[in-house]
Design a protein around this motif. Structure first.
Motif, PDB file in Angstrom:
ATOM      1  N   VAL A  38       0.832  -1.207   0.000  1.00  0.00           N
ATOM      2  CA  VAL A  38       0.000   0.000   0.000  1.00  0.00           C
ATOM      3  C   VAL A  38       0.869   1.260   0.000  1.00  0.00           C
ATOM      4  CG1 VAL A  38      -1.660   1.336   1.361  1.00  0.00           C
ATOM      5  CG2 VAL A  38      -1.986  -1.117   1.047  1.00  0.00           C
ATOM      6  N   ALA A  39       1.957   1.254   0.768  1.00  0.00           N
ATOM      7  CA  ALA A  39       2.848   2.413   0.796  1.00  0.00           C
ATOM      8  C   ALA A  39       3.479   2.658  -0.567  1.00  0.00           C
ATOM      9  CB  ALA A  39       3.927   2.210   1.855  1.00  0.00           C
ATOM     10  N   ALA A  40       3.870   1.584  -1.244  1.00  0.00           N
ATOM     11  CA  ALA A  40       4.458   1.733  -2.576  1.00  0.00           C
ATOM     12  C   ALA A  40       3.427   2.274  -3.569  1.00  0.00           C
ATOM     13  CB  ALA A  40       5.001   0.389  -3.053  1.00  0.00           C
ATOM     14  N   MET A  41       2.218   1.776  -3.509  1.00  0.00           N
ATOM     15  CA  MET A  41       1.162   2.257  -4.407  1.00  0.00           C
ATOM     16  C   MET A  41       0.829   3.718  -4.131  1.00  0.00           C
ATOM     17  SD  MET A  41      -1.470  -0.972  -4.552  1.00  0.00           S
ATOM     18  CE  MET A  41      -2.617  -0.006  -5.539  1.00  0.00           C
ATOM     19  N   ARG A  42       0.796   4.082  -2.869  1.00  0.00           N
ATOM     20  CA  ARG A  42       0.506   5.470  -2.517  1.00  0.00           C
ATOM     21  C   ARG A  42       1.605   6.394  -3.017  1.00  0.00           C
ATOM     22  NH1 ARG A  42      -3.454   9.049  -1.866  1.00  0.00           N
ATOM     23  NH2 ARG A  42      -3.017  10.590  -0.253  1.00  0.00           N
ATOM     24  N   GLY A  43       2.859   5.970  -2.885  1.00  0.00           N
ATOM     25  CA  GLY A  43       3.957   6.781  -3.382  1.00  0.00           C
ATOM     26  C   GLY A  43       3.915   6.944  -4.893  1.00  0.00           C
ATOM     27  N   ASN A  46       1.040   9.360  -5.786  1.00  0.00           N
ATOM     28  CA  ASN A  46       1.392  10.748  -5.484  1.00  0.00           C
ATOM     29  C   ASN A  46       2.371  11.314  -6.510  1.00  0.00           C
ATOM     30  OD1 ASN A  46      -0.258  10.752  -3.267  1.00  0.00           O
ATOM     31  ND2 ASN A  46       1.387  10.378  -1.798  1.00  0.00           N
ATOM     32  N   ALA A  47       3.354  10.510  -6.907  1.00  0.00           N
ATOM     33  CA  ALA A  47       4.345  10.968  -7.877  1.00  0.00           C
ATOM     34  C   ALA A  47       3.726  11.187  -9.250  1.00  0.00           C
ATOM     35  CB  ALA A  47       5.480   9.957  -7.975  1.00  0.00           C
ATOM     36  N   ARG A  52      -2.251  17.540  -8.490  1.00  0.00           N
ATOM     37  CA  ARG A  52      -3.589  17.372  -9.043  1.00  0.00           C
ATOM     38  C   ARG A  52      -4.339  16.219  -8.410  1.00  0.00           C
ATOM     39  NH1 ARG A  52      -2.066  16.525 -15.104  1.00  0.00           N
ATOM     40  NH2 ARG A  52      -0.445  15.346 -14.019  1.00  0.00           N
ATOM     41  N   ALA A  53      -3.689  15.518  -7.515  1.00  0.00           N
ATOM     42  CA  ALA A  53      -4.313  14.334  -6.916  1.00  0.00           C
ATOM     43  C   ALA A  53      -5.461  14.735  -6.009  1.00  0.00           C
ATOM     44  CB  ALA A  53      -3.275  13.550  -6.118  1.00  0.00           C
TER      45      ALA A  53
END
Length: 264
Positions: A38-43, A46-47, A52-53
């Motif tokens: 989940v942390a990798a997907m969130r990063g 965001n990138a 615009r997120a």
């Protein structure tokens, strides 16, 4: 009264002897695995989206990911390790013959091991769920946390019952049998658009996910996966399934004749 507390005594004993380096390392893996994904997907999200997120855009995709990682994968992996070999470990440890000679010894031990497997897996899954929801950070964090935590509890109790039953029948090939059931039934038949998928645990959990998060559009586009039944129906089916499987496991272990290590 003492007889009623015997399963809890078994549970406390099993939990104490579970605090070994190997089992604690496995517990940490169960906690860390979904958090890392989940942390990798969130990063990455965001990138890619930068400023615009919109946090609301993450609710459904991250919700599905979290559901798959914790109630399905983490819970099932934990229960495979702790619920499935409940009988085989006693046979291999040459302690089964002593349990079989005691009145109600078989049922008490099996139910105690059931509670142990649920408690051990539940602790890892709930911690992973809470941390993952904080990482996702959507405006509906509290709703997602409540829904996912409820699904974790239901998944642990219901899957532990079926894995326990599998262990009472296939005590020689316990893990293989449980894995085959998981892949064929829970990850295969649960997605089949027919009546058979309504008898799987994951179908009911997905229905509760859609209902709890109020994802009406998603459910409309995939009724065969999420169903259209109300939450009360899913809960009643899961409760009936859990009680039935656990009752069959207790009946089986009481009347089965398992070989000792010398006889096997």
């Amino acid at each position: 009264m003492n007889r009623l507390t015997l399963p809890l005594d078994i549970m406390r004993f099993e939990l104490r002897r579970s605090f070994t380096p190997g089992r604690m390392a496995m517990w940490l893996v169960l906690v860390a695995f979904p958090i890392a994904i989940v942390a990798a997907m969130r990063g990455i999200a965001n990138a890619a989206l930068a400023d615009r997120a919109d946090p609301s855009d993450f609710i459904e995709p991250f919700g599905f990911t979290l559901y798959f990682l914790v109630p399905e994968v983490t819970c099932l992996l934990g229960l495979l390790l702790w619920a499935t070999p409940a009988i085989s470990t006693e046979i291999e440890g040459q302690t089964w013959i002593y349990l079989a000679m005691r009145r109600s010894g078989r049922r008490v031990v099996l139910f105690g091991k059931y509670l142990t497997a649920v408690a051990w897996t539940l602790s890892a899954a709930l911690i992973a769920t809470a941390v993952c929801v904080l990482i996702i950070g959507t405006p509906e964090m509290m709703k997602m946390w409540w829904v996912m935590s409820g699904l974790v509890v239901l998944s642990c109790f219901s899957h532990a019952a079926i894995f326990l039953l599998i262990g009472t029948f296939f005590y020689r090939r316990t893990m293989v049998s449980a894995v085959v059931y998981t892949m064929v039934v829970e990850y295969g038949l649960s997605f089949v658009p027919a009546l058979v998928n309504k008898f799987t645990i994951n179908y009911r959990l997905r229905g509760l996910l859609a209902n709890g998060m109020e994802w009406d559009d998603v459910r409309t586009n995939a009724e065969n996966i999420f169903g259209t039944e109300p939450s009360s129906t899913h809960l009643l089916v899961l409760a009936a399934f859990t009680v039935t499987m656990l009752g069959l496991a207790l009946y089986r272990v009481e009347h089965a004749e398992y070989p000792t290590q010398q006889e096997g």
